[in-house]
Design an enzyme around this catalytic site. Structure first.
Site, PDB file in Angstrom:
ATOM      1  N   GLY A   1     -22.128  -2.063  55.205  1.00  0.00           N
ATOM      2  CA  GLY A   1     -23.489  -2.503  55.459  1.00  0.00           C
ATOM      3  C   GLY A   1     -24.137  -1.657  56.538  1.00  0.00           C
ATOM      4  O   GLY A   1     -23.470  -0.928  57.280  1.00  0.00           O
ATOM      5  N   CYS A   2     -25.461  -1.759  56.640  1.00  0.00           N
ATOM      6  CA  CYS A   2     -26.200  -0.909  57.588  1.00  0.00           C
ATOM      7  C   CYS A   2     -25.928  -1.294  59.033  1.00  0.00           C
ATOM      8  O   CYS A   2     -25.559  -0.441  59.853  1.00  0.00           O
ATOM      9  CB  CYS A   2     -27.695  -0.958  57.269  1.00  0.00           C
ATOM     10  SG  CYS A   2     -28.408  -2.611  57.139  1.00  0.00           S
ATOM     11  N   PHE A   3     -26.103  -2.571  59.382  1.00  0.00           N
ATOM     12  CA  PHE A   3     -25.769  -3.000  60.742  1.00  0.00           C
ATOM     13  C   PHE A   3     -24.291  -2.734  61.032  1.00  0.00           C
ATOM     14  O   PHE A   3     -23.925  -2.316  62.132  1.00  0.00           O
ATOM     15  CB  PHE A   3     -26.049  -4.494  60.919  1.00  0.00           C
ATOM     16  CG  PHE A   3     -27.457  -4.826  61.322  1.00  0.00           C
ATOM     17  CD1 PHE A   3     -28.082  -4.168  62.374  1.00  0.00           C
ATOM     18  CD2 PHE A   3     -28.167  -5.819  60.661  1.00  0.00           C
ATOM     19  CE1 PHE A   3     -29.374  -4.486  62.760  1.00  0.00           C
ATOM     20  CE2 PHE A   3     -29.459  -6.139  61.035  1.00  0.00           C
ATOM     21  CZ  PHE A   3     -30.064  -5.471  62.081  1.00  0.00           C
TER      22      PHE A   3
END
Length: 324
Positions: free
Chosen positions: A134-136
């Site tokens: 995921g990005c975070f």
């Protein structure tokens, strides 16, 4: 040249993936599958590709492609793979969170490897199936991996991270339309964000004990990028911390440790992660910046593709930041 298929190419991550692969010297897009836009030009959804491609969205799937990207909403990738069969030689990279956790990594005989190259490069090179982070999760893990690897995450880690509106996806919502988002700031999912599972999985695996991570995600009034700050107690000197990070990432293709303070414009529209280390009394502050759609999604997915097929890790990813 390898033939590539994309499932769900009308959203932000799908669009970025198409842009990268059209310019990748060793890939050919075989199809971009869509149930709602079949037969329509891809430029209807991605207007910036006008003059770049004449591809159309397809209602058909070629099960013999060399590589398949799943750009589907969370929970839909597993369903799609249950309903569709691909060649045993087709390598699959999933951009949802369906297979990121160890308990979900084996699915119908397929073993998904967690695709964070700075953590699992050798495993990715041998893998047939990848769960793209995921990005975070990408921004936060890259800020903390060196400390976890040296067993120095023994105290609470406080993380604040602000993301652009593209992180919410292409569909309009109450908190993503212009009138609400512009000139505004807010937090959401305090201490419960869905990326915590994969972050804690990686950190605890290195630390060999549970890590206390207190994460407050925030919405920014810009379109793309993640700017994250993490701080925790640290007994060493600033110089020791800087050297630790530089040694850990010395062979990383896309993660750079800066001696100067960093900002978001350095990384937007690139597959880079920039890190900066600061010390205040007994607290170590790590700042991490990425583009949420590239290093946080499609760019990292292509980075994983390169590793899986034995290409140069940076192939097709020499992208210029929108610095001005």
């Amino acid at each position: 040249m390898i033939k590539v298929g994309i499932i769900g190419g009308s959203g932000y991550t799908g669009g970025e993936l198409i842009r990268i692969l059209l310019n990748h010297p060793k890939t050919e897009i075989d199809f971009v599958y869509s149930t709602t836009k079949a037969g329509q030009p891809i430029t209807n959804a991605h207007e910036d590709l006008l003059g770049v491609t004449n591809l159309k969205f397809s209602g058909n799937i070629n099960p013999e492609v060399d590589a398949l990207f799943l750009c589907l909403g969370h929970g839909n990738s597993a369903k799609f793979l249950q309903e569709n069969t691909f060649s045993k030689n087709t390598k699959i990279i999933d951009l949802s969170n369906d297979f990121r956790l160890a308990k979900d990594a084996i699915f119908e005989g397929k073993e998904f490897v967690y695709g964070l190259p700075e953590l699992q490069k050798e495993a990715i090179q041998k893998a047939n199936y990848i769960a793209n982070p995921g990005c975070f999760a990408t921004a936060i893990q890259l800020a903390l991996l060196p400390l976890a690897a040296t067993k120095q995450l023994e105290n609470d880690v406080h993380v604040n991270a602000v993301t652009g509106s593209t992180g919410a996806g292409v569909s309009l919502s109450a908190t993503s339309h212009f009138s609400w988002r512009n000139n505004n700031a807010s937090w959401y999912k305090p201490f419960t964000h869905q990326h915590l599972g994969e972050i804690n999985q990686s950190l605890s695996g290195l630390q060999q004990s549970e890590t206390s991570l207190l994460f407050l995600p925030q919405r920014g009034d810009f379109t793309r990028g993640i700017f994250a700050t993490a701080y925790t107690k640290y007994n060493g000197s600033l110089e020791e911390a800087q050297q630790l990070f530089k040694n850990f990432y010395k062979d990383a293709a896309f993660t750079q440790v800066s001696d100067k303070e960093i900002h978001l414009k350095q990384v937007v529209n690139t597959n880079q992660c920039h890190l900066h280390i600061h010390k205040h009394e007994n607290l170590l502050l790590i700042t991490s910046a990425i583009d949420n759609l590239l290093k946080g999604a499609s760019g990292q997915a292509v980075q994983n593709l390169n590793l899986m097929f034995g290409f140069e890790e940076t192939e097709g990813l020499h992208l210029k930041a929108s610095y001005f």
